[in-house]
Design an enzyme around this catalytic site. Structure first.
Site, PDB file in Angstrom:
ATOM      1  N   ASP A  19       0.851  -1.197   0.000  1.00  0.00           N
ATOM      2  CA  ASP A  19       0.000   0.000   0.000  1.00  0.00           C
ATOM      3  C   ASP A  19       0.887   1.248   0.000  1.00  0.00           C
ATOM      4  O   ASP A  19       1.881   1.320   0.732  1.00  0.00           O
ATOM      5  CB  ASP A  19      -0.877  -0.029   1.257  1.00  0.00           C
ATOM      6  CG  ASP A  19      -2.039   0.943   1.189  1.00  0.00           C
ATOM      7  OD1 ASP A  19      -3.183   0.506   1.230  1.00  0.00           O
ATOM      8  OD2 ASP A  19      -1.785   2.169   1.099  1.00  0.00           O
ATOM      9  N   ASN A  51     -12.890  -3.617   3.150  1.00  0.00           N
ATOM     10  CA  ASN A  51     -13.973  -2.631   3.203  1.00  0.00           C
ATOM     11  C   ASN A  51     -14.932  -2.797   2.021  1.00  0.00           C
ATOM     12  O   ASN A  51     -14.486  -2.933   0.883  1.00  0.00           O
ATOM     13  CB  ASN A  51     -13.379  -1.221   3.174  1.00  0.00           C
ATOM     14  CG  ASN A  51     -12.459  -0.950   4.360  1.00  0.00           C
ATOM     15  OD1 ASN A  51     -12.705  -1.424   5.456  1.00  0.00           O
ATOM     16  ND2 ASN A  51     -11.387  -0.209   4.127  1.00  0.00           N
ATOM     17  N   GLN A  75     -14.513   2.129   2.042  1.00  0.00           N
ATOM     18  CA  GLN A  75     -13.920   1.737   0.761  1.00  0.00           C
ATOM     19  C   GLN A  75     -13.697   2.978  -0.098  1.00  0.00           C
ATOM     20  O   GLN A  75     -14.617   3.798  -0.267  1.00  0.00           O
ATOM     21  CB  GLN A  75     -14.846   0.744   0.021  1.00  0.00           C
ATOM     22  CG  GLN A  75     -14.219   0.181  -1.243  1.00  0.00           C
ATOM     23  CD  GLN A  75     -15.083  -0.901  -1.920  1.00  0.00           C
ATOM     24  OE1 GLN A  75     -16.220  -1.130  -1.528  1.00  0.00           O
ATOM     25  NE2 GLN A  75     -14.528  -1.537  -2.928  1.00  0.00           N
ATOM     26  N   HIS A  78     -10.474  -5.629  -2.670  1.00  0.00           N
ATOM     27  CA  HIS A  78      -9.109  -5.854  -2.192  1.00  0.00           C
ATOM     28  C   HIS A  78      -9.143  -6.162  -0.704  1.00  0.00           C
ATOM     29  O   HIS A  78     -10.101  -5.810  -0.003  1.00  0.00           O
ATOM     30  CB  HIS A  78      -8.215  -4.635  -2.462  1.00  0.00           C
ATOM     31  CG  HIS A  78      -8.763  -3.347  -1.926  1.00  0.00           C
ATOM     32  ND1 HIS A  78      -9.716  -2.609  -2.587  1.00  0.00           N
ATOM     33  CD2 HIS A  78      -8.516  -2.684  -0.771  1.00  0.00           C
ATOM     34  CE1 HIS A  78     -10.015  -1.535  -1.888  1.00  0.00           C
ATOM     35  NE2 HIS A  78      -9.306  -1.561  -0.772  1.00  0.00           N
ATOM     36  N   HIS A 103      -6.761  -5.728   2.749  1.00  0.00           N
ATOM     37  CA  HIS A 103      -5.568  -5.170   3.396  1.00  0.00           C
ATOM     38  C   HIS A 103      -4.961  -6.255   4.283  1.00  0.00           C
ATOM     39  O   HIS A 103      -5.681  -6.893   5.062  1.00  0.00           O
ATOM     40  CB  HIS A 103      -5.938  -3.988   4.299  1.00  0.00           C
ATOM     41  CG  HIS A 103      -6.550  -2.826   3.593  1.00  0.00           C
ATOM     42  ND1 HIS A 103      -5.846  -1.679   3.315  1.00  0.00           N
ATOM     43  CD2 HIS A 103      -7.808  -2.610   3.123  1.00  0.00           C
ATOM     44  CE1 HIS A 103      -6.646  -0.812   2.700  1.00  0.00           C
ATOM     45  NE2 HIS A 103      -7.843  -1.352   2.577  1.00  0.00           N
TER      46      HIS A 103
HETATM   47  P1  AMP Z   1      -9.848   1.128   0.823  1.00  0.00           P
HETATM   48  O1  AMP Z   1     -10.044   2.348   1.689  1.00  0.00           O
HETATM   49  O2  AMP Z   1     -10.134  -0.154   1.546  1.00  0.00           O
HETATM   50  O3  AMP Z   1     -10.582   1.251  -0.497  1.00  0.00           O
HETATM   51  O4  AMP Z   1      -8.297   1.090   0.546  1.00  0.00           O
HETATM   52  C1  AMP Z   1      -7.675   1.611  -0.578  1.00  0.00           C
HETATM   53  C2  AMP Z   1      -6.184   1.566  -0.297  1.00  0.00           C
HETATM   54  O5  AMP Z   1      -5.508   1.620  -1.535  1.00  0.00           O
HETATM   55  C3  AMP Z   1      -5.654   2.724   0.560  1.00  0.00           C
HETATM   56  O6  AMP Z   1      -5.007   2.183   1.704  1.00  0.00           O
HETATM   57  C4  AMP Z   1      -4.662   3.434  -0.369  1.00  0.00           C
HETATM   58  O7  AMP Z   1      -3.519   3.886   0.315  1.00  0.00           O
HETATM   59  C5  AMP Z   1      -4.312   2.343  -1.362  1.00  0.00           C
HETATM   60  N1  AMP Z   1      -3.950   2.795  -2.690  1.00  0.00           N
HETATM   61  C6  AMP Z   1      -4.675   3.582  -3.530  1.00  0.00           C
HETATM   62  N2  AMP Z   1      -4.023   3.753  -4.695  1.00  0.00           N
HETATM   63  C7  AMP Z   1      -2.862   3.048  -4.601  1.00  0.00           C
HETATM   64  C8  AMP Z   1      -1.737   2.834  -5.469  1.00  0.00           C
HETATM   65  N3  AMP Z   1      -1.693   3.397  -6.686  1.00  0.00           N
HETATM   66  N4  AMP Z   1      -0.735   2.052  -5.029  1.00  0.00           N
HETATM   67  C9  AMP Z   1      -0.770   1.502  -3.800  1.00  0.00           C
HETATM   68  N5  AMP Z   1      -1.795   1.655  -2.930  1.00  0.00           N
HETATM   69  C10 AMP Z   1      -2.809   2.424  -3.325  1.00  0.00           C
END
Ligand code: AMP
Ligand code: ZN
Length: 138
Positions: free
Chosen positions: A32, A88, A95, A101, A103
């Protein structure tokens, strides 16, 4: 199926580079870019599913074994004491990227609380009423 406007489709399929820790025919696991702790990873399917509700069963059944493999590797390589899986579904649930995805968040001894809530209280009757509503919708 891929979605041309989805950044996680592009990352999972290698069109955008990422710090990849694992890849197979179904998933890419990347770090992440805004980690909650050192090694915070995201398991991303190569096919586009908006969230858990849309995820194919054939992909869903492979998610936990890969999370376990990566979590165990984190314990060996990073020295974390454990790890959280966080997933999420929906904006109200936090989300922000609408491609399913998971985490995988390493947890270190003495580290900050990352995933927590304040426990509420419910009577046994209220718990049973709520359980009955969910059972009826299964
Ligand atoms: P969520 O809030 O569960 O949708 O999590 C999305 C996650 O994706 C967040 O923790 C962001 O930091 C991560 N994220 C978004 N874009 C990227 C990216 N290009 N590379 C790595 N992580 C990302
Ligand atoms: Zn996607």
């Amino acid at each position: 199926m891929k979605n041309d406007n989805c950044i996680f489709c592009k990352i999972a399929n290698g069109e955008i580079s990422s710090a990849t820790v694992y890849e197979d025919g179904n998933f890419r696991v990347i770090l992440d870019m805004g980690p909650a702790s050192k090694g915070h990873a995201l398991l991303i399917p190569k096919e586009h599913f908006k969230d858990l509700c849309e995820l194919d069963d054939s992909v869903a059944e492979k998610v936990l074994p890969v999370c376990r493999k990566v979590g165990e590797a984190m314990k060996k390589s990073l020295g974390c004491a454990g790890f959280n899986l966080v997933q999420n579904n929906g904006e109200e649930a936090g989300q922000t990227v609408f491609h399913f995805h998971v985490h995988i968040i390493p947890r270190y001894a003495g580290g900050p609380k990352i995933v927590s809530w304040t426990p509420g209280s419910e009577t046994p009757e209220a718990l049973e009423e709520t359980a009955g509503k969910i059972r009826a919708a299964l």
